[in-house]
Write a protein that holds these residues in place. Structure first.
Motif: not given
Length: 297
Positions: A194-196, A198-205, A286-287, A294-295
């Motif tokens: 997320s910090k880089a 990228v959409d975190p929902a896409r990461i989960i997918q 972690l946040e 995230i997001g």
């Protein structure tokens, strides 16, 4: 004639587990500190008892689903407890997550009163408890396990006799290591991605379709992205469980360095007032470290 089940501890997990026993046709007697919960069960056809002693006297099998070792010890062996109402042939199934050492001591104490005990902690969270799909790891005598198998089948789908008294709790300790470390790994991945940008929902997918896929990712990935931390398993309880894990590790001379680190993460979250959030809220630790939600872009 089905065995009469006495159920003590109708919390996030215990309440749906007891409902599934009732739906399976077991006569049910409940005892809980919150009268409004007890009243729901009475309305559904269960009976209520005023004490653990009273439940034990009226039941063939007593199930406990309680917060920690001290509470289980109090309910089983304290004043007005199960032992005071015990009768020959009674079985106690402790489905809480407590110390394996304490479990063996309680089993020996109950045996002095002609009561058999199984330790049968569960995994699967509140969803598994509601759906009746829990994984149940059982320690104790095989013949007692066989007698109680229909009871377990009303609450779970993966039911394994793992050994003698305390073995169920030992396997649950192993389970809690894996769950905690997977939550931590998912949290690191989400914060980094997320910090880089990228959409975190896409990461989960993507993670869910590859080698990183897991039951935890399936059940909690989307809620972590949404910051929905309504408790299925609370941080403070998982922190308690990791305390049991580390105590057991010291007993057997086992080094668990990463588990010890995650244990301290949970401790920090409790100190920040987040102990009653779902254990997936480990993400917020972690946040905080990376000063990034995230997001948030």
């Amino acid at each position: 004639m089905p065995e009469t089940i006495g159920f003590i501890g109708l919390g996030i997990m215990g309440q749906p587990m007891a409902h599934n026993l009732r739906k399976a046709g077991f006569p049910l007697i409940v005892h809980n500190r919150h009268p409004e919960v007890t009243e729901q069960f009475i309305a559904a056809g269960a009976q209520a008892a005023k004490s653990a002693r009273e439940i034990a006297a009226a039941s063939d099998i007593v199930i406990t689903m309680l917060p920690d070792t001290a509470v289980v010890e109090q309910v089983l062996s304290g004043p007005d407890g199960v032992i005071e109402g015990a009768h020959d042939g009674l079985i106690v199934i402790d489905m809480s997550t407590i110390s394996p050492v304490a479990t063996r001591a309680l089993a020996a104490l109950l045996a002095q009163h002609n009561v058999s005990m199984l330790d049968a902690p569960v995994s699967g969270g509140d969803k598994g408890a509601i759906d009746g799909t829990l994984s149940i790891m059982v320690g104790g005598q095989k013949e007692t396990f066989t007698r109680c198998l229909p009871v377990f089948q009303a609450m779970g789908t993966t039911i394994v006799h793992v050994g003698d008294h305390g073995a169920g709790q030992t396997v649950k300790a192993c389970n809690q290591i894996v769950v905690a470390l997977i939550f931590e790994a998912i949290s690191e991945a989400l914060v980094l991605g997320s910090k880089a940008g990228v959409d975190p929902a896409r990461i989960i997918q993507v993670l869910g379709g590859g080698l990183a896929a897991s039951r935890i990712l399936e059940l909690r990935g989307a809620t972590m992205v949404a910051h929905n931390f309504a408790p299925g398993g609370r941080i403070r309880f998982h922190h308690k469980d990791l305390g049991i894990v580390l105590e057991t590790a010291r007993t057997y001379g086992v080094s668990l360095p990463v588990t010890a680190l995650v244990d301290q993460m949970f401790a920090s979250l409790e100190l920040r007032g987040r102990g009653d959030l779902d254990h997936s809220a480990l993400l917020t630790y972690l946040e905080d470290l990376s000063s990034h939600r995230i997001g948030s872009g």
